[in-house]
Scaffold this active site. Structure first.
Site, PDB file in Angstrom:
ATOM      1  N   CYS A 288      -2.081  -9.825  19.924  1.00 34.17           N
ATOM      2  CA  CYS A 288      -2.860  -9.195  18.642  1.00 34.17           C
ATOM      3  C   CYS A 288      -1.804  -9.636  17.382  1.00 34.17           C
ATOM      4  O   CYS A 288      -0.819  -9.275  17.262  1.00 34.17           O
ATOM      5  CB  CYS A 288      -2.601  -7.711  18.801  1.00 34.17           C
TER       6      CYS A 288
ATOM      7  N   HIS B 229       3.795   1.667   2.174  1.00 29.77           N
ATOM      8  CA  HIS B 229       5.129   0.664   1.908  1.00 29.77           C
ATOM      9  C   HIS B 229       5.711   1.655   0.936  1.00 29.77           C
ATOM     10  O   HIS B 229       6.968   1.730   0.882  1.00 29.77           O
ATOM     11  CB  HIS B 229       4.830  -0.528   1.404  1.00 29.77           C
TER      12      HIS B 229
ATOM     13  N   HIS C 234      -5.385  -2.096  15.662  1.00 29.04           N
ATOM     14  CA  HIS C 234      -6.155  -3.088  14.931  1.00 29.04           C
ATOM     15  C   HIS C 234      -7.510  -3.427  15.551  1.00 29.04           C
ATOM     16  O   HIS C 234      -7.870  -4.339  16.282  1.00 29.04           O
ATOM     17  CB  HIS C 234      -5.259  -4.386  14.895  1.00 29.04           C
TER      18      HIS C 234
ATOM     19  N   CYS D  39      -6.774  -3.996  20.099  1.00 24.60           N
ATOM     20  CA  CYS D  39      -5.854  -3.006  20.428  1.00 24.60           C
ATOM     21  C   CYS D  39      -6.088  -1.735  19.355  1.00 24.60           C
ATOM     22  O   CYS D  39      -6.668  -1.821  18.613  1.00 24.60           O
ATOM     23  CB  CYS D  39      -4.626  -3.797  19.915  1.00 24.60           C
TER      24      CYS D  39
ATOM     25  N   LYS E 292      -7.436   6.956   9.555  1.00 23.80           N
ATOM     26  CA  LYS E 292      -6.886   6.076   9.291  1.00 23.80           C
ATOM     27  C   LYS E 292      -7.334   5.560   7.912  1.00 23.80           C
ATOM     28  O   LYS E 292      -8.314   5.570   7.557  1.00 23.80           O
ATOM     29  CB  LYS E 292      -6.628   4.919  10.322  1.00 23.80           C
TER      30      LYS E 292
ATOM     31  N   LYS F 245     -10.110   0.096   4.025  1.00 24.24           N
ATOM     32  CA  LYS F 245     -10.908  -0.485   3.072  1.00 24.24           C
ATOM     33  C   LYS F 245     -12.154  -0.057   3.301  1.00 24.24           C
ATOM     34  O   LYS F 245     -13.007   0.622   2.427  1.00 24.24           O
ATOM     35  CB  LYS F 245     -10.911  -1.912   2.662  1.00 24.24           C
TER      36      LYS F 245
ATOM     37  N   HIS G  26       0.740  -1.342  -0.058  1.00 24.85           N
ATOM     38  CA  HIS G  26      -0.111  -0.034   0.047  1.00 24.85           C
ATOM     39  C   HIS G  26       0.744   1.249  -0.149  1.00 24.85           C
ATOM     40  O   HIS G  26       2.080   1.377  -0.077  1.00 24.85           O
ATOM     41  CB  HIS G  26      -1.007  -0.152   1.247  1.00 24.85           C
TER      42      HIS G  26
ATOM     43  N   CYS H  95      -0.356  -6.897  15.206  1.00 21.33           N
ATOM     44  CA  CYS H  95       0.818  -6.422  15.592  1.00 21.33           C
ATOM     45  C   CYS H  95       1.707  -7.593  15.775  1.00 21.33           C
ATOM     46  O   CYS H  95       3.030  -7.452  15.792  1.00 21.33           O
ATOM     47  CB  CYS H  95       0.844  -5.720  17.028  1.00 21.33           C
TER      48      CYS H  95
HETATM   49  N1  MSP Z   1       7.280  -6.382   9.050  1.00 17.38           N
HETATM   50  C1  MSP Z   1       7.189  -5.024   9.976  1.00 17.38           C
HETATM   51  C2  MSP Z   1       8.454  -4.422   9.809  1.00 17.38           C
HETATM   52  C3  MSP Z   1       9.768  -5.365  10.062  1.00 17.38           C
HETATM   53  S1  MSP Z   1      11.154  -4.205   9.861  1.00 17.38           S
HETATM   54  C4  MSP Z   1      12.332  -5.541  10.577  1.00 17.38           C
HETATM   55  C5  MSP Z   1       6.264  -4.232   9.547  1.00 17.38           C
HETATM   56  N2  MSP Z   1       5.653  -4.337   8.425  1.00 17.38           N
HETATM   57  S2  MSP Z   1       4.357  -3.259   7.645  1.00 17.38           S
HETATM   58  O1  MSP Z   1       4.055  -3.960   6.483  1.00 17.38           O
HETATM   59  O2  MSP Z   1       3.228  -3.184   8.846  1.00 17.38           O
HETATM   60  O3  MSP Z   1       5.266  -1.999   7.463  1.00 17.38           O
HETATM   61  C6  MSP Z   1       4.998  -0.941   8.488  1.00 17.38           C
HETATM   62  C7  MSP Z   1       5.873   0.247   7.675  1.00 17.38           C
HETATM   63  O4  MSP Z   1       5.323   0.575   6.448  1.00 17.38           O
HETATM   64  C8  MSP Z   1       5.924   1.422   8.735  1.00 17.38           C
HETATM   65  O5  MSP Z   1       6.889   1.535   9.885  1.00 17.38           O
HETATM   66  C9  MSP Z   1       6.205   2.490   7.469  1.00 17.38           C
HETATM   67  O6  MSP Z   1       7.480   2.469   7.120  1.00 17.38           O
HETATM   68  C10 MSP Z   1       5.390   2.065   6.337  1.00 17.38           C
HETATM   69  N3  MSP Z   1       3.937   2.481   6.621  1.00 17.38           N
HETATM   70  C11 MSP Z   1       2.759   1.699   6.786  1.00 17.38           C
HETATM   71  N4  MSP Z   1       1.791   2.502   6.792  1.00 17.38           N
HETATM   72  C12 MSP Z   1       2.053   3.870   6.484  1.00 17.38           C
HETATM   73  C13 MSP Z   1       1.512   5.127   6.477  1.00 17.38           C
HETATM   74  N5  MSP Z   1       0.077   4.853   6.379  1.00 17.38           N
HETATM   75  N6  MSP Z   1       2.154   6.120   6.346  1.00 17.38           N
HETATM   76  C14 MSP Z   1       3.568   6.350   6.036  1.00 17.38           C
HETATM   77  N7  MSP Z   1       4.223   5.038   6.305  1.00 17.38           N
HETATM   78  C15 MSP Z   1       3.438   3.874   6.567  1.00 17.38           C
HETATM   79  O7  MSP Z   1       5.829  -3.494  10.572  1.00 17.38           O
END
Ligand code: MSP
Length: 510
Positions: free
Chosen positions: A125, A20, A146, A143, A296, A299, A17, A128
């Site tokens: 959770c 990422h 979520h 949580c 936030k 969907k 998304h 998380c």
């Molecule tokens: N898998 C773990 C990270 C492990 S690193 C050793 C994880 N994954 S995640 O898919 O949830 O990705 C989280 C990261 O995605 C956030 O820390 C950020 O970098 C990015 N983002 C996810 N949603 C976001 C927003 N809405 N806005 C900006 N960045 C965000 O946590």
């Protein structure tokens, strides 16, 4: 000095998304900026493929887990490729390089007597992938992150790493380095977290409950906790423990969202200290993109922005630009398809694209497509030149994510000033009369040179567009191999190439 920039590795329980895409683009902007300054940089990104929620997603699609992981991680890689991200390593935790690495580290900590086994009861959770304190849950047992999942009560025996013995060392490390975490708000938050005693970290999950994970080397009934496993990717990517990793590791900067501050600012440092490894150089933390009204993205609210759809409609560089220009480091920023489109029209097409198109077409028409010479400069010329140079100079050194929005904005302000300059000096009128033609030449030269510098500055943010914008401008090489913002690099008398349209009118609808 070498720079090792990492993004988080992303869960593959759904398609990639916007968030990422964002973190990964930020890392690429920093890497490109480093590259032109001659700083060797290694950029890693990738996918976090173990744990309960990835397993649930695979079974919901009726796919064999490994096949599911292959498909999903290919989607992430494809998105980052479309976004022109120059990653050097695409980490996958299910890979044959990473799995033995995790086993090796767990074994090492076990041998050092740092792991212990005990029964634990807590609310888990799956979103998380963490045990939660009751105080972290609402009355219905959800949580905060979520609200759609119930954090059920689980009682089981697991392996633990004590974190408390490392707390003071981590705290002292941060306290002694004001620059270790940026921006400041997150430094304060972490110091607050480290002011209280810390619970042991549960680093295993029974394989019977969570089969998708790395098996414990000395106890096959357990898999390694997904976060413990994932953080290790930062070392795996460097070939740890082979000696070559050290120089890169000394320059390690983790770019992360604020949601994963504790894992990177508490657990990861504790793991490194337990292993006898130095801590990374820096944590670069950013806030989140949220939907309009601060909600936030979800969907069910229908406010999710799909990065692939934005790229289809407006191109990768438009999205990269919106990220760079409109993010805020220490507060959440709103984003929506409407806002992206508005920014595309108002800033990219009407300001940047317009300046480029009008200057090139005018030079073709009035000066037979050659860069006209520059005569004596007036105070107006000097003013616009120094405004462009000052903006470009913000890109003269390595960037940190928090610098990006203001620096991008400064360049856009310079573009506005250039547009005003061109409109008020009206070189097309000056060029018509023999008496004023040389003044018209000077204005055109100054504006074209400003345009060149603007796109050079923006290259890390919009690499493909900047390249297209610069292609028709005949430039001399700068005095040094390392890029430096500099005026007066256009070749007098040289022919301009044909201009392409940088930001076409919006076509398809998202
Ligand atoms: N898998 C773990 C990270 C492990 S690193 C050793 C994880 N994954 S995640 O898919 O949830 O990705 C989280 C990261 O995605 C956030 O820390 C950020 O970098 C990015 N983002 C996810 N949603 C976001 C927003 N809405 N806005 C900006 N960045 C965000 O946590």
């Amino acid at each position: 000095m070498q720079s090792y920039l990492t993004t988080p590795i992303y869960y593959v329980n759904g398609p990639p998304h916007l968030g990422h895409a964002f973190t990964t683009v930020v890392a690429d902007i920093l890497k490109r900026q480093n590259a032109r300054l001659g700083v060797a940089t290694l950029l890693s990104t990738g996918c976090d493929e173990h744990g309960q929620k990835n397993a649930q997603a695979a079974s919901a699609m009726g796919l064999d887990p490994q096949r599911y992981l292959d498909l999903r991680s290919a989607e992430f890689r494809a998105l980052f490729d479309r976004l022109n991200v120059g990653y050097d390593v695409f980490a996958r935790t299910s890979s044959a390089v990473h799995v033995p690495q995790v086993q090796h580290i767990v074994g090492r900590l076990h041998e050092r007597g740092l792991l212990h086994r005990k029964t634990y009861e807590g609310h888990y959770c799956a979103g998380c992938e963490q045990f939660k304190k009751t105080s972290d849950l609402d009355q219905a047992g959800h949580c905060r992150e979520h609200p759609n999942l119930v954090a059920g009560l689980i009682r089981e025996e697991n392996y633990f790493l004590a974190i408390e013995p490392f707390r003071q060392a981590i705290r002292a490390h941060i306290a002694a380095r004001p620059d270790f975490i940026r921006p400041l708000t997150f430094r304060m938050e972490l110091l607050r977290l480290l002011a209280e005693p810390l619970e042991d970290l549960c680093i295993s999950r029974p394989a019977a409950r969570v089969p998708l994970g790395v098996r414990f080397p000395f106890d096959p009934d357990y898999v390694v906790y997904v976060w413990f496993d994932a953080l290790i990717n930062y070392l795996t990517n460097l070939g740890w423990p082979a000696p070559g990793y050290r120089a890169w590791w000394a320059g390690a900067e983790h770019i992360i969202g604020k949601d994963i501050l504790k894992t990177h600012g508490v657990y990861w440092p504790a793991m490194l200290l337990a292993l006898g490894e130095p801590l990374p150089k820096r944590l670069l933390v950013h806030s989140h993109w949220v939907g309009e009204g601060g909600l936030k993205m979800s969907k069910s609210l229908g406010n999710v922005v799909d990065p692939n759809a934005v790229i289809d409609e407006l191109g990768a560089d438009a999205l990269r630009y919106v990220f760079a220009r409109h993010m805020r480091a220490d507060a959440d920023s709103a984003i929506s398809v409407a806002l992206i489109r508005q920014c595309y029209v108002a800033e990219l097409a009407n300001k940047l694209g317009n300046l480029h198109a009008r200057l090139l077409s005018f030079t073709h028409a009035a000066f037979a497509g050659r860069v006209p010479p520059k005569g004596a400069l007036s105070p107006v010329d000097e003013a616009v030149r120094s405004c462009v140079l000052a903006a470009a100079q913000r890109f003269a050194a390595s960037l940190s994510p928090e610098d990006i929005p203001a620096s991008t904005r400064a360049v856009l302000d310079a573009v506005e000033q250039l547009n005003r300059y061109v409109t008020s000096e009206a070189p097309w009128s000056l060029a018509k009369s023999r008496l004023t033609r040389s003044r018209g030449e000077t204005v055109t030269h100054v504006a074209l040179d400003g345009l060149r510098l603007v796109f050079e500055a923006l290259w890390p943010i919009m690499p493909a567009t900047a390249q297209r914008a610069l292609a028709p401008l005949p430039r001399r090489a700068g005095p040094s191999e390392v890029w430096q913002p500099q005026l007066d690099l256009l070749e007098d008398g040289a022919s301009l190439g044909e201009a392409s349209i940088l930001f076409p009118r919006m076509g398809r609808t998202l």
